[in-house]
Design a protein around this motif. Structure first.
Motif, PDB file in Angstrom:
ATOM      1  N   MET A 262       0.752  -1.309   0.113  1.00 24.32           N
ATOM      2  CA  MET A 262       0.008  -0.089  -0.094  1.00 24.32           C
ATOM      3  C   MET A 262       0.766   1.346   0.192  1.00 24.32           C
ATOM      4  N   GLY A 263       1.817   1.280   0.693  1.00 18.18           N
ATOM      5  CA  GLY A 263       2.976   2.195   0.596  1.00 18.18           C
ATOM      6  C   GLY A 263       3.365   2.575  -0.802  1.00 18.18           C
ATOM      7  N   ASP A 264       3.769   1.624  -1.362  1.00 16.76           N
ATOM      8  CA  ASP A 264       4.082   1.657  -2.898  1.00 16.76           C
ATOM      9  C   ASP A 264       3.014   2.430  -3.643  1.00 16.76           C
ATOM     10  N   TYR A 265       1.851   1.723  -3.451  1.00 18.46           N
ATOM     11  CA  TYR A 265       0.775   2.073  -4.171  1.00 18.46           C
ATOM     12  C   TYR A 265       0.304   3.495  -3.861  1.00 18.46           C
ATOM     13  N   THR A 266       0.290   4.066  -2.847  1.00 21.07           N
ATOM     14  CA  THR A 266       0.126   5.539  -2.331  1.00 21.07           C
ATOM     15  C   THR A 266       1.244   6.186  -3.163  1.00 21.07           C
ATOM     16  N   GLU A 267       2.366   5.902  -3.127  1.00 22.81           N
ATOM     17  CA  GLU A 267       3.488   6.824  -3.833  1.00 22.81           C
ATOM     18  C   GLU A 267       3.235   6.834  -5.116  1.00 22.81           C
ATOM     19  N   LEU A 268       2.750   5.718  -5.989  1.00 24.80           N
ATOM     20  CA  LEU A 268       2.428   5.612  -7.153  1.00 24.80           C
ATOM     21  C   LEU A 268       1.229   6.456  -7.585  1.00 24.80           C
ATOM     22  N   LEU A 269       0.056   6.518  -6.897  1.00 25.22           N
ATOM     23  CA  LEU A 269      -0.907   7.381  -7.012  1.00 25.22           C
ATOM     24  C   LEU A 269      -0.605   9.048  -6.897  1.00 25.22           C
ATOM     25  N   ASN A 270       0.376   9.332  -5.889  1.00 27.12           N
ATOM     26  CA  ASN A 270       0.701  10.596  -5.745  1.00 27.12           C
ATOM     27  C   ASN A 270       1.691  11.020  -7.008  1.00 27.12           C
ATOM     28  N   HIS A 271       2.282  10.124  -7.534  1.00 27.42           N
ATOM     29  CA  HIS A 271       3.331  10.581  -8.487  1.00 27.42           C
ATOM     30  C   HIS A 271       2.503  10.769  -9.752  1.00 27.42           C
ATOM     31  N   GLU A 272       1.400   9.913 -10.163  1.00 29.28           N
ATOM     32  CA  GLU A 272       0.484  10.102 -11.079  1.00 29.28           C
ATOM     33  C   GLU A 272      -0.320  11.435 -10.992  1.00 29.28           C
ATOM     34  N   ASP A 273      -0.709  11.622  -9.799  1.00 29.46           N
ATOM     35  CA  ASP A 273      -1.359  12.964  -9.576  1.00 29.46           C
ATOM     36  C   ASP A 273      -0.518  14.158 -10.079  1.00 29.46           C
ATOM     37  N   LEU A 274       0.747  14.104  -9.875  1.00 23.81           N
ATOM     38  CA  LEU A 274       1.653  15.192 -10.036  1.00 23.81           C
ATOM     39  C   LEU A 274       1.970  15.233 -11.545  1.00 23.81           C
ATOM     40  N   SER A 275       1.804  14.106 -12.522  1.00 17.52           N
ATOM     41  CA  SER A 275       1.928  14.126 -13.707  1.00 17.52           C
ATOM     42  C   SER A 275       0.993  14.788 -14.511  1.00 17.52           C
TER      43      SER A 275
END
Length: 78
Positions: free
Chosen positions: A65-78
């Motif tokens: 879930m930590g990796d998933y949250t980080e991935l979602l945050n990265h997508e939001d910034l893109s």
């Protein structure tokens, strides 16, 4: 009635390499099946295993879930 061991040995001696591989595979399967049938787990052992795996599953889920949250945050910034 069991076959005569000498007859079986003679039959084996006449097999091709491929047939010998198949016989070896079958013997390995029989040994595996025999071990599996002899292995008996008691209820307390099963409960202990279930508890152990549940704890490991929870740790893996939290880690993922930590990796998933980080991935979602990265997508939001893109």
């Amino acid at each position: 009635m069991l076959p005569n061991p000498d007859t079986v040995k003679n039959d084996i001696d006449r097999l091709t390499e491929e047939q010998l591989r198949q016989v070896a595979d079958f013997i390995a399967f029989l040994r595996f099946r025999d071990r599996r049938h002899r292995q008996v787990l008691h209820e307390d052992q099963l409960a202990s295993l279930a508890s152990e795996f549940a704890e490991e599953d929870s740790r893996l889920a939290e880690w993922g879930m930590g990796d998933y949250t980080e991935l979602l945050n990265h997508e939001d910034l893109s």
